[in-house]
Design a protein around this motif. Structure first.
Motif, PDB file in Angstrom:
ATOM      1  N   GLY A  46     -29.321   1.851  -6.941  1.00 14.22           N
ATOM      2  CA  GLY A  46     -28.964   1.815  -5.527  1.00 14.22           C
ATOM      3  C   GLY A  46     -28.723   0.421  -4.984  1.00 14.22           C
ATOM      4  O   GLY A  46     -28.074   0.257  -3.939  1.00 14.22           O
ATOM      5  N   GLU A  47     -29.213  -0.585  -5.708  1.00 13.18           N
ATOM      6  CA  GLU A  47     -29.011  -1.972  -5.283  1.00 13.18           C
ATOM      7  C   GLU A  47     -27.527  -2.309  -5.154  1.00 13.18           C
ATOM      8  O   GLU A  47     -27.130  -3.136  -4.326  1.00 13.18           O
ATOM      9  N   ALA A  48     -26.686  -1.672  -5.975  1.00 12.87           N
ATOM     10  CA  ALA A  48     -25.258  -1.973  -5.976  1.00 12.87           C
ATOM     11  C   ALA A  48     -24.549  -1.486  -4.728  1.00 12.87           C
ATOM     12  O   ALA A  48     -23.374  -1.828  -4.505  1.00 12.87           O
ATOM     13  N   PHE A  49     -25.230  -0.699  -3.894  1.00 16.81           N
ATOM     14  CA  PHE A  49     -24.613  -0.203  -2.669  1.00 16.81           C
ATOM     15  C   PHE A  49     -24.118  -1.339  -1.793  1.00 16.81           C
ATOM     16  O   PHE A  49     -23.125  -1.203  -1.064  1.00 16.81           O
ATOM     17  N   GLY A  50     -24.779  -2.485  -1.862  1.00 19.15           N
ATOM     18  CA  GLY A  50     -24.350  -3.643  -1.078  1.00 19.15           C
ATOM     19  C   GLY A  50     -22.987  -4.171  -1.488  1.00 19.15           C
ATOM     20  O   GLY A  50     -22.380  -4.961  -0.758  1.00 19.15           O
ATOM     21  N   ALA A 199     -32.610 -12.774   7.211  1.00 20.56           N
ATOM     22  CA  ALA A 199     -31.581 -12.202   8.082  1.00 20.56           C
ATOM     23  C   ALA A 199     -30.793 -11.087   7.401  1.00 20.56           C
ATOM     24  O   ALA A 199     -30.192 -10.243   8.085  1.00 20.56           O
ATOM     25  N   MET A 200     -30.794 -11.061   6.092  1.00 22.52           N
ATOM     26  CA  MET A 200     -30.027 -10.047   5.369  1.00 22.52           C
ATOM     27  C   MET A 200     -30.496  -8.631   5.676  1.00 22.52           C
ATOM     28  O   MET A 200     -29.719  -7.681   5.640  1.00 22.52           O
ATOM     29  N   LEU A 201     -31.787  -8.472   5.981  1.00 21.86           N
ATOM     30  CA  LEU A 201     -32.303  -7.132   6.261  1.00 21.86           C
ATOM     31  C   LEU A 201     -31.777  -6.569   7.578  1.00 21.86           C
ATOM     32  O   LEU A 201     -31.951  -5.386   7.856  1.00 21.86           O
ATOM     33  N   GLU A 202     -31.117  -7.412   8.378  1.00 18.96           N
ATOM     34  CA  GLU A 202     -30.512  -6.920   9.612  1.00 18.96           C
ATOM     35  C   GLU A 202     -29.207  -6.194   9.340  1.00 18.96           C
ATOM     36  O   GLU A 202     -28.721  -5.450  10.197  1.00 18.96           O
ATOM     37  N   ARG A 203     -28.643  -6.401   8.149  1.00 18.21           N
ATOM     38  CA  ARG A 203     -27.423  -5.680   7.767  1.00 18.21           C
ATOM     39  C   ARG A 203     -27.801  -4.320   7.187  1.00 18.21           C
ATOM     40  O   ARG A 203     -28.583  -4.234   6.232  1.00 18.21           O
ATOM     41  N   ALA A 208     -30.313  -0.927   3.129  1.00 20.17           N
ATOM     42  CA  ALA A 208     -30.288   0.329   2.364  1.00 20.17           C
ATOM     43  C   ALA A 208     -30.260   0.054   0.864  1.00 20.17           C
ATOM     44  O   ALA A 208     -30.929   0.745   0.084  1.00 20.17           O
ATOM     45  N   ALA A 209     -29.500  -0.962   0.455  1.00 18.31           N
ATOM     46  CA  ALA A 209     -29.408  -1.293  -0.970  1.00 18.31           C
ATOM     47  C   ALA A 209     -30.744  -1.793  -1.521  1.00 18.31           C
ATOM     48  O   ALA A 209     -31.184  -1.374  -2.595  1.00 18.31           O
ATOM     49  N   LEU A 210     -31.399  -2.682  -0.771  1.00 21.32           N
ATOM     50  CA  LEU A 210     -32.664  -3.239  -1.238  1.00 21.32           C
ATOM     51  C   LEU A 210     -33.775  -2.188  -1.251  1.00 21.32           C
ATOM     52  O   LEU A 210     -34.584  -2.135  -2.180  1.00 21.32           O
ATOM     53  N   VAL A 211     -33.797  -1.347  -0.221  1.00 26.63           N
ATOM     54  CA  VAL A 211     -34.809  -0.287  -0.179  1.00 26.63           C
ATOM     55  C   VAL A 211     -34.597   0.693  -1.322  1.00 26.63           C
ATOM     56  O   VAL A 211     -35.540   1.061  -2.040  1.00 26.63           O
ATOM     57  N   SER A 212     -33.354   1.126  -1.520  1.00 24.78           N
ATOM     58  CA  SER A 212     -33.057   2.077  -2.586  1.00 24.78           C
ATOM     59  C   SER A 212     -33.354   1.477  -3.957  1.00 24.78           C
ATOM     60  O   SER A 212     -33.948   2.137  -4.823  1.00 24.78           O
ATOM     61  N   GLY A 213     -32.946   0.225  -4.163  1.00 25.87           N
ATOM     62  CA  GLY A 213     -33.195  -0.418  -5.449  1.00 25.87           C
ATOM     63  C   GLY A 213     -34.673  -0.551  -5.752  1.00 25.87           C
ATOM     64  O   GLY A 213     -35.113  -0.293  -6.870  1.00 25.87           O
ATOM     65  N   THR A 214     -35.452  -0.934  -4.740  1.00 24.79           N
ATOM     66  CA  THR A 214     -36.892  -1.086  -4.928  1.00 24.79           C
ATOM     67  C   THR A 214     -37.562   0.263  -5.142  1.00 24.79           C
ATOM     68  O   THR A 214     -38.428   0.409  -6.024  1.00 24.79           O
TER      69      THR A 214
END
Length: 307
Positions: A46-50, A199-203, A208-214
């Motif tokens: 899911g990380e690749a969603f970004g 600041a990236m978490l505001e995007r 979504a990518a970081l949450v899904s990847g983790t």
């Protein structure tokens, strides 16, 4: 316009009987030029969603693959870095992909580089390395203490480290009834990082990518991620100076403010691989660089795939 989300995971059964989890982002056309995305440590597809929007815009199919023990991929005890290229090639054959590039982000970098080093050049035709980790023998000065500790401890005691990772994050990651808890945990983990990383978490897409990847990295517990740390903290099985570089085919992006993988590691790696192109970005760090440079990275891979 409908809100987009990380893709559900597909499963491919390898000849060995193990399963690889993967998902395709970017162009929906199976015949589109293809790059294989290698997620960070820990991480999952899911990380690749970004990178989905950038890949769609460029007509690139981006197949994100989960390493053993993470996401839907079967744990593989005793694996090494050089075991990976054969798995990736089997998936490429399954998907009917003859020529492809590989993209490695952070802890996925060594895996992408191993594919370039080991696979036939008529199959793997280029590699992008984004804030990639390089051999720890290049020196870890300036690296965050948590990252350095994992890369030091995992090769010696992966099972206890796996227990610790699961105790710290596993329950939260698997709590699907309260998904906001994982988001809050990631915000807390970034509180001491550079401001541009936070600041990236505001995007929405990045969050979504970081949450899904983790979440995917811990879905089966912490051992898969701990073993990934073992692989990344150990000898790669090849020397960077033995990697054959073709001009224009190996491109490295790195942020000068990176605290996870200090820029000096990328500079030393580039010096050991003459012909590799290092694009050092003075204003970027570890988390913001992959997403702020997504369009540039995908455009460069498209050029390589079209050559």
């Amino acid at each position: 316009m409908a809100t987009r989300h990380p893709k559900p995971t597909s499963a491919f059964v390898l000849p060995s009987g193990r399963t690889l989890g993967y998902a395709a982002y970017g162009s929906p056309d199976p015949a589109a030029p293809t790059a294989f995305y290698h997620h960070g440590f820990p991480g999952s597809q899911g990380e690749a969603f970004g990178y989905d929007a950038a890949a769609r815009a460029q007509g690139i199919r981006l197949v994100s693959v989960e390493r053993p023990g993470m996401g839907a991929s079967t744990f593989q005890p005793g694996r090494t870095l050089l075991d990976w290229p054969a798995d990736l090639l089997a998936l490429a054959d399954h998907l009917g992909v003859k020529r492809f590039a590989v993209l490695g982000v952070s802890g996925g970098g060594p895996y992408a580089l191993a594919c370039w080093h080991r696979l036939p050049r008529d199959r793997c035709i280029g590699v992008g390395l984004v804030c990639a980790l390089y051999p720890t023998s290049l020196g870890c000065s300036g690296m965050l203490i948590q990252t350095r500790a994992l890369l030091t401890l995992c090769p010696w005691m992966p099972t206890p480290v796996g227990w610790i990772l699961d105790a710290m994050l596993g329950g939260t990651a698997r709590d699907l009834a309260h998904p906001e808890k994982l988001e809050l945990a990631l915000v807390d983990a970034l509180k001491n990082k550079p401001a541009n990383d936070r600041a990236m978490l505001e995007r929405e897409d990045v969050r979504a990518a970081l949450v899904s990847g983790t979440r995917g990295s811990m879905i089966s517990g912490g051992l898969g991620s701990a073993w990934d740390g073992l692989v990344l903290g150990s000898d790669f099985g090849f020397k960077l100076e033995d990697v054959k570089i073709e001009p224009g085919k190996v491109v490295m992006w790195h942020g000068a403010k990176d605290q996870n993988v200090p820029a000096h590691m990328a500079e030393k790696a580039a010096a050991l691989m003459p012909g590799a192109e290092l694009r050092l970005s003075p204003e970027h760090a570890h988390i913001d660089l992959p997403y702020m440079k997504a369009d540039e990275v995908i455009q460069r891979l498209k050029q390589i795939l079209g050559s």
